[in-house]
Design a protein around this motif. Structure first.
Motif, PDB file in Angstrom:
ATOM      1  N   ASN A 447      44.362 149.792 -31.084  1.00  0.00           N
ATOM      2  CA  ASN A 447      44.591 150.982 -30.255  1.00  0.00           C
ATOM      3  C   ASN A 447      44.185 150.778 -28.796  1.00  0.00           C
ATOM      4  OD1 ASN A 447      45.581 152.463 -32.437  1.00  0.00           O
ATOM      5  ND2 ASN A 447      43.522 153.181 -33.036  1.00  0.00           N
ATOM      6  N   ILE A 448      43.678 149.630 -28.450  1.00  0.00           N
ATOM      7  CA  ILE A 448      43.295 149.380 -27.050  1.00  0.00           C
ATOM      8  C   ILE A 448      44.562 149.284 -26.201  1.00  0.00           C
ATOM      9  CG2 ILE A 448      42.198 147.770 -25.458  1.00  0.00           C
ATOM     10  CD1 ILE A 448      40.314 146.957 -27.675  1.00  0.00           C
ATOM     11  N   SER A 449      44.601 150.022 -25.099  1.00  0.00           N
ATOM     12  CA  SER A 449      45.774 150.005 -24.220  1.00  0.00           C
ATOM     13  C   SER A 449      45.790 148.734 -23.369  1.00  0.00           C
ATOM     14  CB  SER A 449      45.775 151.234 -23.311  1.00  0.00           C
ATOM     15  OG  SER A 449      44.658 151.202 -22.440  1.00  0.00           O
ATOM     16  N   ARG A 450      46.967 148.460 -22.783  1.00  0.00           N
ATOM     17  CA  ARG A 450      47.104 147.267 -21.950  1.00  0.00           C
ATOM     18  C   ARG A 450      46.251 147.364 -20.693  1.00  0.00           C
ATOM     19  NH1 ARG A 450      53.093 145.441 -20.466  1.00  0.00           N
ATOM     20  NH2 ARG A 450      53.114 145.285 -22.755  1.00  0.00           N
ATOM     21  N   ASP A 451      46.123 148.581 -20.129  1.00  0.00           N
ATOM     22  CA  ASP A 451      45.322 148.741 -18.911  1.00  0.00           C
ATOM     23  C   ASP A 451      43.847 148.432 -19.164  1.00  0.00           C
ATOM     24  OD1 ASP A 451      47.577 149.476 -17.548  1.00  0.00           O
ATOM     25  OD2 ASP A 451      47.294 151.634 -17.917  1.00  0.00           O
ATOM     26  N   GLU A 452      43.365 148.765 -20.357  1.00  0.00           N
ATOM     27  CA  GLU A 452      41.964 148.485 -20.671  1.00  0.00           C
ATOM     28  C   GLU A 452      41.701 146.989 -20.784  1.00  0.00           C
ATOM     29  OE1 GLU A 452      39.877 151.183 -23.530  1.00  0.00           O
ATOM     30  OE2 GLU A 452      41.943 151.841 -23.938  1.00  0.00           O
TER      31      GLU A 452
END
Length: 491
Positions: A447-452
């Protein structure tokens, strides 16, 4: 593109031609020829490639006939609008007999989807059409006597039609050059296809700028391979190009990249050969593969044959561990290398075959092979300047923090090879990701986004990577290389 798309375009072009819409048919024929040309590059089977080439020629012939019809109709329009009063003498001098032209489309056959999509092998029909086109006889076999008026009419044809036919001819010549195939008569067809499929690489796309440092090696390789291609008149006689170059050095210093850069900059065909390529379980097959390799190299010349880890193929002869089959392969390789370019003063550098070899164990190479590899150069570990360049090349797509000091990192990597430096950069680029996912469950990681995950690499990451990645070349190995190159080197 798909075969169905090519088939549909072919049907549409022929329908337009039958309906008399020649301009639209001509556009479709040109697009169809380009589609077939692109599809030929994806076909690996030589027999299928030949049949597609025959189809391309037939479609090109249909397109040429459509162009002829268009130019004939244009002539009729020009003739029906005279710019001067009608002269009865000129009218009588016009030819009465008009040579019949064949339809640009084949005879309509019963619908068969298999035949529609299958490339036609129609050599006989092409030969008949070519004979009818060039023969001075008419359709009934009688000789037709060309009149003076006919000659005048032919000279009045517009320049556009001549330009179109010339353009079609040039396209056909270019296509013939692009699909040039080696004739493997006398050899096993499977051997030829295996070599073409596995080791021929057109334009490896590695530039000199992609290789950091190694200026001396680049200069010598340019002199050995690139300059003879640019200045063929100068490199003749005693100044003939070098037949072979041996690159010696520790693992991971860029020997393979140098060979690929040579092939790219020279626009040569690149043969990447290893011991497994030229090894067969059948008696006498390996020697045939070696000979076939060099014959194919001469056919596709200018060519660069790169033999990586050549010590595995050409170790010293006469040792107790040597097998008879291995000795025969070595002998055939030595014979073929002696017959490669540079033996004659009239050799064309465009037909040159350059043998590049690389090894990490130069002291194991046979003496006769060492003699044939006339230039023997040392590819050392990167210098401090080279290490900085390598860091910039490896990190050009990576976001770096402001505290990253490449000069300081390069100083700490004294004794590292190019491959070791690449490993350090790869490990450092993963450090931020490791910190981010530490302690998370698999579901949270997904669930980690690309921006993170978009985090710059810091100086601390490089220091941690340097502690984990050690150099792979010892000081004793470097001493052995330097001693060998001092004795046998030829820079």
């Amino acid at each position: 593109m798909s075969l169905r798309e090519i088939s549909e375009n072919m049907k549409l072009a022929r329908e337009y031609a039958l309906l008399g819409n020649y301009s639209s048919a001509s556009v479709l024929y040109h697009g169809l020829l380009e589609q077939i040309k692109k599809y030929v590059y994806t076909v690996r089977d030589s027999s299928f490639q030949q049949r597609w080439q025959q189809l391309w020629q037939e479609i090109s012939e249909e397109n040429r006939q459509v162009q002829d019809i268009m130019s004939t109709l244009e002539n009729f329009q020009l003739d029906t609008t005279p710019a001067k009063p009608i002269n009865h003498d000129d009218y009588e001098s016009r030819p009465v007999h008009v040579e019949p032209r064949h339809s640009p489309c084949p005879v309509k056959r019963p619908a068969n989807p298999y035949k529609e999509s299958k490339p036609a092998n129609n050599r006989l029909s092409m030969a008949v059409r070519a004979q009818q086109r060039h023969s001075p006889r008419g359709a009934n076999g009688d000789k037709s006597r060309p009149s003076k008026g006919k000659d005048k009419k032919e000279t009045k044809e517009p320049k556009e039609a001549a330009g179109a036919s010339k353009e079609d001819k040039n396209k056909a010549d270019v296509q013939e050059k692009e699909v040039k195939k080696f004739d493997g008569t006398g050899y096993d067809k499977d051997l030829v296809e295996a070599l073409e499929r596995d080791i021929i690489s057109q334009n490896p796309n590695v530039k000199w700028d992609d290789i950091a440092d190694l200026e001396d090696a680049k200069k010598l390789l340019k002199e050995a391979v690139v300059l003879p291609m640019w200045m063929p008149a100068f490199f003749k006689g005693i100044r003939r190009p070098w037949k072979g170059v041996l690159m010696v050095g520790p693992p991971g210093t860029g020997k393979t990249l140098l060979a690929k850069a040579v092939a790219t900059e020279c626009r040569t065909t690149f043969f990447n050969v290893s011991s497994s390529t030229l090894t067969s379980k059948y008696r006498g097959e390996s020697e045939k593969l070696v000979r076939l390799l060099f014959e194919m190299a001469r056919f596709y010349a200018p060519t660069t044959i790169f033999i990586d880890e050549i010590d595995s193929m050409c170790s010293r002869r006469g040792t107790s561990e040597e097998h008879e089959a291995s000795r025969r392969v070595k002998a055939e390789l030595l014979v073929q290398m002696d017959g490669v370019g540079g033996a004659s003063e009239n050799d064309d550098p465009s037909k040159m075959v350059m043998v590049l070899a690389a090894t990490n164990f130069p002291w194991d190479i046979d003496e006769a092979l060492r003699r044939r590899l006339e230039k023997r150069i040392y590819i050392p570990l990167p210098s401090t300047k080279g290490r900085v360049e390598l860091l910039r090349i490896n990190l050009k797509e990576l976001e770096l923090a402001e505290d990253v000091d490449m000069d300081k990192i390069a100083e700490q990597m004294e004794g590292y090879s190019g491959a070791d430096i690449t490993n350090v950069c790869r490990d450092a680029s993963l450090m931020a990701m490791r910190r981010r996912i530490e302690g998370l469950t698999p579901e949270e990681i997904r669930n980690i986004s690309r921006d993170e995950m978009h985090m710059p690499t810091t100086m601390e990451d490089f220091e941690s990577a340097l502690k984990k990645v050690s150099k792979s070349v010892s000081a004793a190995d470097l001493e052995k290389y330097e001693k060998w190159i001092e004795e046998f080197g030829s820079c």
